[in-house]
Design a protein around this motif. Sequence first.
Motif, PDB file in Angstrom:
ATOM      1  N   MET A 158       0.838  -1.214   0.000  1.00 40.70           N
ATOM      2  CA  MET A 158       0.000   0.000   0.000  1.00 40.70           C
ATOM      3  C   MET A 158       0.865   1.253   0.000  1.00 40.70           C
ATOM      4  N   GLU A 159       2.004   1.132   0.679  1.00 42.72           N
ATOM      5  CA  GLU A 159       2.901   2.276   0.724  1.00 42.72           C
ATOM      6  C   GLU A 159       3.392   2.636  -0.681  1.00 42.72           C
ATOM      7  N   LYS A 160       3.703   1.572  -1.456  1.00 44.73           N
ATOM      8  CA  LYS A 160       4.152   1.766  -2.842  1.00 44.73           C
ATOM      9  C   LYS A 160       3.083   2.510  -3.634  1.00 44.73           C
ATOM     10  N   ALA A 161       1.826   2.095  -3.428  1.00 45.23           N
ATOM     11  CA  ALA A 161       0.727   2.728  -4.162  1.00 45.23           C
ATOM     12  C   ALA A 161       0.625   4.196  -3.775  1.00 45.23           C
ATOM     13  N   ALA A 162       0.804   4.466  -2.488  1.00 44.10           N
ATOM     14  CA  ALA A 162       0.663   5.845  -2.013  1.00 44.10           C
ATOM     15  C   ALA A 162       1.720   6.760  -2.621  1.00 44.10           C
ATOM     16  N   SER A 163       2.897   6.206  -2.900  1.00 40.24           N
ATOM     17  CA  SER A 163       3.954   7.078  -3.436  1.00 40.24           C
ATOM     18  C   SER A 163       4.098   6.936  -4.950  1.00 40.24           C
ATOM     19  N   SER A 164       3.160   6.258  -5.596  1.00 39.39           N
ATOM     20  CA  SER A 164       3.250   6.050  -7.044  1.00 39.39           C
ATOM     21  C   SER A 164       2.786   7.293  -7.800  1.00 39.39           C
ATOM     22  N   ALA A 165       2.907   7.233  -9.123  1.00 33.54           N
ATOM     23  CA  ALA A 165       2.469   8.362  -9.951  1.00 33.54           C
ATOM     24  C   ALA A 165       1.027   8.190 -10.423  1.00 33.54           C
ATOM     25  N   ALA A 166       0.284   7.289  -9.782  1.00 33.71           N
ATOM     26  CA  ALA A 166      -1.129   7.126 -10.160  1.00 33.71           C
ATOM     27  C   ALA A 166      -1.952   8.292  -9.599  1.00 33.71           C
ATOM     28  N   ASP A 167      -3.021   8.666 -10.309  1.00 36.55           N
ATOM     29  CA  ASP A 167      -3.881   9.759  -9.833  1.00 36.55           C
ATOM     30  C   ASP A 167      -4.803   9.290  -8.711  1.00 36.55           C
ATOM     31  N   GLU A 168      -5.161   8.023  -8.783  1.00 35.94           N
ATOM     32  CA  GLU A 168      -6.123   7.492  -7.808  1.00 35.94           C
ATOM     33  C   GLU A 168      -5.617   6.133  -7.333  1.00 35.94           C
ATOM     34  N   VAL A 169      -5.879   5.834  -6.068  1.00 29.10           N
ATOM     35  CA  VAL A 169      -5.579   4.495  -5.568  1.00 29.10           C
ATOM     36  C   VAL A 169      -6.851   3.959  -4.944  1.00 29.10           C
ATOM     37  N   PHE A 170      -7.224   2.702  -5.326  1.00 32.32           N
ATOM     38  CA  PHE A 170      -8.347   2.120  -4.599  1.00 32.32           C
ATOM     39  C   PHE A 170      -7.880   0.893  -3.838  1.00 32.32           C
ATOM     40  N   LEU A 171      -8.330   0.823  -2.603  1.00 31.94           N
ATOM     41  CA  LEU A 171      -8.010  -0.305  -1.725  1.00 31.94           C
ATOM     42  C   LEU A 171      -9.185  -1.265  -1.818  1.00 31.94           C
ATOM     43  N   ASP A 172      -8.874  -2.517  -2.092  1.00 31.01           N
ATOM     44  CA  ASP A 172      -9.912  -3.440  -2.533  1.00 31.01           C
ATOM     45  C   ASP A 172     -10.375  -4.395  -1.439  1.00 31.01           C
TER      46      ASP A 172
END
Length: 337
Positions: free
Chosen positions: A1-15
């Motif tokens: 999740m940490e990786k997702a938080a610091s990624s260049a994606a505009d949105e992150v969804f936790l599933d």
Amino acid sequence: MEKAASSAADEVFLDLEDACAPLEKPAARGKVVEALRTHDWHGKTRVVRINQVTSQFAFDDLREVVTGAGDALDCIMVPKVRNAGDVAFVDRALIQLEQALGLEVGRIGIEAQIEDAEGLMRADEIAFSSDRLETLTYGPADFSASMQLPSLSVRNDYNYPGDIFHYVLFKLAVAARAAGIQVVDGPYLAIHDVEGYRASASRAAALGYDGKWVLHPVQIEPANETFTPTQADFDKAARMLEAYRRATEIDRKGAVMLGDMVTVEPQTIVVFDEVEALLVKVGERQIIAVEMIENAELQRFPPGWAHGLARRHQNDRVLIRYSKVGVQKCQCLNSPE
Ligand code: GLV
Ligand code: MG
């Protein structure tokens, strides 16, 4: 999740849905709350995908996630939406939770995933089902299963002339645009086939889609490249505004050609006035521009886009795309700083 938080994606969804084993679902809610509370999601739209509203999990998903992290959450994603009632259920449950928890009523948005034949058939009513609805999202994997398509990959690898998903993608885009909300393409499962991802994203972008899911970090760069307007697009939009002003105010003409292609019809002038103000204000980094759009009730600006801008793109410039009939689309460009 940490990786997702610091990624260049505009949105992150936790599933909490299909990426989460049934026996793990109750415990996963607490992990999602903790992740929303502890990681730095700055600049991202924070979304949780709950389970289908007809499952035994959906109500508790909503209750636990909103109770634990309602103020650290932008949207609830609802999978396998089949009718307007599915969205209405989430909308009403959110009202109750927001009131009970002292949260701003209506701030949390909804993203509806269309993933089966019935959902597609009712896409029009779903698109208009709630003021909270920001996005229609396509779910090609579940949709393929629902339709008994022989392909298991959601790739263009079937023996069929053309794109087997063209009708679905376009129908969802029409419903979303009619309702003034965003439309997003779903996953591309073959994560090592980056060119295949790029081709799939380009097809969605050609139909006016606002974005596409990524399942793996290697898909982020092609997604951003496909859906982010260029500086040249932005500059051209600004030149068009200037040309239009010159044509109408100085030359007193109702239409204008810019270079070899753009004509602007006189009836778009109201839209252009608003857009011009927007461009200037965003240029000055005043987020009030978004309020102006909403107040102006310009149907061409998806409300989801405006809310999203207010929440997460406060320092960004805006690209305006024009066509003969006016403004087609506004998008944020990341600030250079
Ligand atoms: C996503 O949820 C899909 O089913 O494609
Ligand atoms: Mg699915």
